[in-house]
Write a protein that holds these residues in place. Structure first.
Motif, PDB file in Angstrom:
ATOM      1  N   ALA A  10      38.048  31.775  45.242  1.00  0.00           N
ATOM      2  CA  ALA A  10      37.470  32.201  43.964  1.00  0.00           C
ATOM      3  C   ALA A  10      36.816  31.019  43.254  1.00  0.00           C
ATOM      4  O   ALA A  10      35.710  31.126  42.711  1.00  0.00           O
ATOM      5  CB  ALA A  10      38.553  32.826  43.089  1.00  0.00           C
ATOM      6  N   HIS A  11      37.495  29.877  43.239  1.00  0.00           N
ATOM      7  CA  HIS A  11      36.921  28.698  42.590  1.00  0.00           C
ATOM      8  C   HIS A  11      35.688  28.207  43.342  1.00  0.00           C
ATOM      9  O   HIS A  11      34.736  27.728  42.724  1.00  0.00           O
ATOM     10  CB  HIS A  11      37.971  27.591  42.502  1.00  0.00           C
ATOM     11  N   GLN A  12      35.688  28.329  44.656  1.00  0.00           N
ATOM     12  CA  GLN A  12      34.548  27.868  45.452  1.00  0.00           C
ATOM     13  C   GLN A  12      33.267  28.618  45.106  1.00  0.00           C
ATOM     14  O   GLN A  12      32.171  28.043  45.168  1.00  0.00           O
ATOM     15  CB  GLN A  12      34.848  28.019  46.939  1.00  0.00           C
ATOM     16  N   VAL A  13      33.372  29.896  44.765  1.00  0.00           N
ATOM     17  CA  VAL A  13      32.170  30.677  44.459  1.00  0.00           C
ATOM     18  C   VAL A  13      31.839  30.668  42.973  1.00  0.00           C
ATOM     19  O   VAL A  13      30.918  31.364  42.539  1.00  0.00           O
ATOM     20  CB  VAL A  13      32.304  32.135  44.963  1.00  0.00           C
ATOM     21  N   GLY A  14      32.580  29.890  42.186  1.00  0.00           N
ATOM     22  CA  GLY A  14      32.207  29.725  40.787  1.00  0.00           C
ATOM     23  C   GLY A  14      33.041  30.462  39.776  1.00  0.00           C
ATOM     24  O   GLY A  14      32.748  30.412  38.577  1.00  0.00           O
ATOM     25  N   ALA A  15      34.086  31.153  40.228  1.00  0.00           N
ATOM     26  CA  ALA A  15      34.958  31.836  39.266  1.00  0.00           C
ATOM     27  C   ALA A  15      35.768  30.814  38.485  1.00  0.00           C
ATOM     28  O   ALA A  15      36.164  29.777  39.013  1.00  0.00           O
ATOM     29  CB  ALA A  15      35.887  32.806  39.986  1.00  0.00           C
ATOM     30  N   ASN A  16      36.010  31.112  37.214  1.00  0.00           N
ATOM     31  CA  ASN A  16      36.828  30.225  36.381  1.00  0.00           C
ATOM     32  C   ASN A  16      38.307  30.377  36.678  1.00  0.00           C
ATOM     33  O   ASN A  16      39.064  29.409  36.647  1.00  0.00           O
ATOM     34  CB  ASN A  16      36.572  30.515  34.900  1.00  0.00           C
ATOM     35  N   GLU A  17      38.736  31.620  36.967  1.00  0.00           N
ATOM     36  CA  GLU A  17      40.155  31.874  37.216  1.00  0.00           C
ATOM     37  C   GLU A  17      40.301  32.986  38.247  1.00  0.00           C
ATOM     38  O   GLU A  17      39.385  33.781  38.469  1.00  0.00           O
ATOM     39  CB  GLU A  17      40.884  32.300  35.934  1.00  0.00           C
ATOM     40  N   ALA A  18      41.474  33.029  38.875  1.00  0.00           N
ATOM     41  CA  ALA A  18      41.823  34.141  39.759  1.00  0.00           C
ATOM     42  C   ALA A  18      43.251  34.554  39.437  1.00  0.00           C
ATOM     43  O   ALA A  18      44.151  33.721  39.392  1.00  0.00           O
ATOM     44  CB  ALA A  18      41.692  33.745  41.219  1.00  0.00           C
ATOM     45  N   LEU A  19      43.445  35.852  39.186  1.00  0.00           N
ATOM     46  CA  LEU A  19      44.756  36.380  38.807  1.00  0.00           C
ATOM     47  C   LEU A  19      45.207  37.415  39.821  1.00  0.00           C
ATOM     48  O   LEU A  19      44.390  38.092  40.443  1.00  0.00           O
ATOM     49  CB  LEU A  19      44.690  37.039  37.425  1.00  0.00           C
ATOM     50  N   THR A  20      46.520  37.544  39.971  1.00  0.00           N
ATOM     51  CA  THR A  20      47.090  38.583  40.821  1.00  0.00           C
ATOM     52  C   THR A  20      47.386  39.809  39.964  1.00  0.00           C
ATOM     53  O   THR A  20      47.974  39.701  38.892  1.00  0.00           O
ATOM     54  CB  THR A  20      48.389  38.081  41.485  1.00  0.00           C
ATOM     55  N   LYS A  21      46.962  40.978  40.434  1.00  0.00           N
ATOM     56  CA  LYS A  21      47.255  42.222  39.727  1.00  0.00           C
ATOM     57  C   LYS A  21      48.760  42.480  39.731  1.00  0.00           C
ATOM     58  O   LYS A  21      49.410  42.267  40.726  1.00  0.00           O
ATOM     59  CB  LYS A  21      46.565  43.400  40.411  1.00  0.00           C
ATOM     60  N   PHE A  22      49.392  42.984  38.699  1.00  0.00           N
ATOM     61  CA  PHE A  22      48.792  43.184  37.404  1.00  0.00           C
ATOM     62  C   PHE A  22      49.772  42.693  36.365  1.00  0.00           C
ATOM     63  O   PHE A  22      50.909  43.128  36.338  1.00  0.00           O
ATOM     64  CB  PHE A  22      48.446  44.672  37.160  1.00  0.00           C
ATOM     65  N   ASP A  23      49.307  41.791  35.517  1.00  0.00           N
ATOM     66  CA  ASP A  23      50.107  41.308  34.401  1.00  0.00           C
ATOM     67  C   ASP A  23      49.189  41.280  33.187  1.00  0.00           C
ATOM     68  O   ASP A  23      48.291  40.434  33.090  1.00  0.00           O
ATOM     69  CB  ASP A  23      50.660  39.912  34.698  1.00  0.00           C
ATOM     70  N   ALA A  24      49.403  42.230  32.272  1.00  0.00           N
ATOM     71  CA  ALA A  24      48.511  42.375  31.121  1.00  0.00           C
ATOM     72  C   ALA A  24      48.484  41.112  30.270  1.00  0.00           C
ATOM     73  O   ALA A  24      47.439  40.714  29.757  1.00  0.00           O
ATOM     74  CB  ALA A  24      48.937  43.581  30.282  1.00  0.00           C
ATOM     75  N   HIS A  25      49.648  40.475  30.111  1.00  0.00           N
ATOM     76  CA  HIS A  25      49.698  39.256  29.294  1.00  0.00           C
ATOM     77  C   HIS A  25      48.855  38.151  29.935  1.00  0.00           C
ATOM     78  O   HIS A  25      48.079  37.481  29.241  1.00  0.00           O
ATOM     79  CB  HIS A  25      51.147  38.794  29.137  1.00  0.00           C
ATOM     80  N   GLU A  26      48.981  37.967  31.250  1.00  0.00           N
ATOM     81  CA  GLU A  26      48.186  36.947  31.940  1.00  0.00           C
ATOM     82  C   GLU A  26      46.701  37.230  31.787  1.00  0.00           C
ATOM     83  O   GLU A  26      45.898  36.317  31.569  1.00  0.00           O
ATOM     84  CB  GLU A  26      48.545  36.913  33.429  1.00  0.00           C
ATOM     85  N   LEU A  27      46.327  38.491  31.916  1.00  0.00           N
ATOM     86  CA  LEU A  27      44.915  38.856  31.818  1.00  0.00           C
ATOM     87  C   LEU A  27      44.351  38.530  30.440  1.00  0.00           C
ATOM     88  O   LEU A  27      43.283  37.922  30.321  1.00  0.00           O
ATOM     89  CB  LEU A  27      44.744  40.347  32.114  1.00  0.00           C
ATOM     90  N   VAL A  28      45.057  38.941  29.410  1.00  0.00           N
ATOM     91  CA  VAL A  28      44.561  38.713  28.048  1.00  0.00           C
ATOM     92  C   VAL A  28      44.520  37.219  27.739  1.00  0.00           C
ATOM     93  O   VAL A  28      43.579  36.731  27.102  1.00  0.00           O
ATOM     94  CB  VAL A  28      45.412  39.485  27.023  1.00  0.00           C
ATOM     95  N   GLN A  29      45.506  36.468  28.204  1.00  0.00           N
ATOM     96  CA  GLN A  29      45.491  35.025  27.985  1.00  0.00           C
ATOM     97  C   GLN A  29      44.294  34.382  28.686  1.00  0.00           C
ATOM     98  O   GLN A  29      43.654  33.464  28.155  1.00  0.00           O
ATOM     99  CB  GLN A  29      46.802  34.398  28.474  1.00  0.00           C
ATOM    100  N   ALA A  30      43.975  34.854  29.889  1.00  0.00           N
ATOM    101  CA  ALA A  30      42.800  34.342  30.593  1.00  0.00           C
ATOM    102  C   ALA A  30      41.516  34.681  29.840  1.00  0.00           C
ATOM    103  O   ALA A  30      40.594  33.863  29.732  1.00  0.00           O
ATOM    104  CB  ALA A  30      42.747  34.913  32.007  1.00  0.00           C
ATOM    105  N   MET A  31      41.457  35.888  29.280  1.00  0.00           N
ATOM    106  CA  MET A  31      40.285  36.280  28.491  1.00  0.00           C
ATOM    107  C   MET A  31      40.158  35.413  27.248  1.00  0.00           C
ATOM    108  O   MET A  31      39.042  35.051  26.846  1.00  0.00           O
ATOM    109  CB  MET A  31      40.389  37.755  28.107  1.00  0.00           C
ATOM    110  N   LEU A  32      41.275  35.092  26.622  1.00  0.00           N
ATOM    111  CA  LEU A  32      41.231  34.229  25.439  1.00  0.00           C
ATOM    112  C   LEU A  32      40.736  32.833  25.798  1.00  0.00           C
ATOM    113  O   LEU A  32      39.955  32.228  25.044  1.00  0.00           O
ATOM    114  CB  LEU A  32      42.621  34.150  24.797  1.00  0.00           C
ATOM    115  N   ARG A  33      41.163  32.321  26.962  1.00  0.00           N
ATOM    116  CA  ARG A  33      40.639  31.018  27.407  1.00  0.00           C
ATOM    117  C   ARG A  33      39.145  31.105  27.612  1.00  0.00           C
ATOM    118  O   ARG A  33      38.389  30.193  27.279  1.00  0.00           O
ATOM    119  CB  ARG A  33      41.342  30.586  28.693  1.00  0.00           C
ATOM    120  N   GLY A  34      38.716  32.238  28.201  1.00  0.00           N
ATOM    121  CA  GLY A  34      37.282  32.439  28.399  1.00  0.00           C
ATOM    122  C   GLY A  34      36.528  32.535  27.092  1.00  0.00           C
ATOM    123  O   GLY A  34      35.446  31.951  26.935  1.00  0.00           O
ATOM    124  N   ALA A  35      37.079  33.274  26.136  1.00  0.00           N
ATOM    125  CA  ALA A  35      36.421  33.433  24.827  1.00  0.00           C
ATOM    126  C   ALA A  35      36.292  32.080  24.130  1.00  0.00           C
ATOM    127  O   ALA A  35      35.252  31.778  23.519  1.00  0.00           O
ATOM    128  CB  ALA A  35      37.199  34.409  23.961  1.00  0.00           C
TER     129      ALA A  35
END
Length: 295
Positions: A265-290
């Motif tokens: 994922a990092h090799q192709v330019g993604a900022n993060e890669a998450l394993t499904k599914f943890d809502a808290h992890e997802l939202v925290q990643a979105m906040l880092r992105g924001a």
């Protein structure tokens, strides 16, 4: 670009009925085990055949034919049956199938979305052909949600400031699994945050390109990795290769429990890669992105 997924991801072909061939991606598979006697698991779903010891751990074994509506595997058929041990959605699960056919190389661009005629609740994520035979790719996320219905997790907690920051972002969710799309959407719905959603990478890229032209670019892209057509790796690469789109913060979201997926994922330019599914992890990643996008 040749997808990183295509370099390591084949298809395991197997039988659940006499005529129809099914498949799953090889990256989800840990091992193929010839059938061996199972231990009964009381008070379990009717499709759970029992449990087996796998490398020191006890794992449930699902009669996949019964789980998707075919005739259950009989005692007489068990001699030729196999257990496919998978690592998916943070769970190690065994799937009992009537027979293993072979592993084939696969160009994931050749996999098509299921026809609309199969219905909204079909347990398929794509279809392809091999030697003129129709191959149906099973939606393991939907199947596991059916067998292991999860209680809705507690609503994700964010501060008012964090919520408002996410509300200023244009968010695009991409996943070919209806269950995964619902999980992603539920996490944001609980915070009253708007988003766009689609089931494939090609449409996602079209949405992003049109958004850039309209002056409404996608700021946060959350995409599955394994998808028919344009997969998540390729989508990330295309976004990074387009100056009009490359400011987006990319989160690849996968049911594969593998460090390999994160590295690719990092090799192709993604900022993060998450394993499904943890809502808290997802939202925290979105906040880092924001924070990065707005910073």
């Amino acid at each position: 670009m040749k997808s990183k997924a295509n370099q390591s991801q084949g298809l395991l072909l197997f039988h659940l009925s006499a005529r129809q061939m099914f498949a799953m991606g090889t990256l989800k598979i840990r091992e193929l085990i010839p059938y061996k006697p199972l231990n009964h698991l009381p008070k379990s779903h009717s499709a759970i055949k029992g449990t087996v010891t796998f490398r020191g751990h006890t794992i449930p074994v699902i009669d996949m034919a019964a789980a998707i509506g075919y005739r259950s595997i009989t005692e007489e058929e068990l001699t030729n049956s196999y257990i496919i041990v998978t690592d998916c959605q943070r769970m190690v699960i065994g799937f009992l199938v009537r027979g293993i056919d072979k592993i084939i190389e696969c160009n994931w661009r050749d996999i098509e979305s299921p026809p609309s005629s199969v219905g909204h609740h079909a347990l398929l994520t794509g279809v392809t052909r091999y030697n003129d035979q129709l191959i149906q790719l099973l939606d393991l996320e939907l199947l596991m949600a059916k067998i292991f219905p999860q209680q809705h997790a507690s609503l994700v907690s964010v501060t008012d400031v964090q919520r408002e920051k996410l509300r200023t972002m244009r968010i695009l969710l991409v996943d070919d699994s209806s269950v995964a799309r619902k999980q992603l959407g539920d996490a944001l719905d609980s915070l009253n945050i708007s988003y766009d959603v689609t089931s494939n990478g090609k449409t996602a890229l079209d949405i992003m390109e049109q958004g850039a032209l309209d002056g409404k670019p996608v700021n946060l892209l959350v995409s599955d990795i394994e998808m028919p057509g344009l997969d998540g790796y390729e989508l990330a690469f295309e976004v990074r290769d387009n100056p009009a789109l490359d400011k987006a913060y990319i989160i690849l979201h996968t049911s594969l429990s593998s460090e390999i997926s994160v590295g690719q994922a990092h090799q192709v330019g993604a900022n993060e890669a998450l394993t499904k599914f943890d809502a808290h992890e997802l939202v925290q990643a979105m906040l880092r992105g924001a924070n990065k996008v707005s910073g």
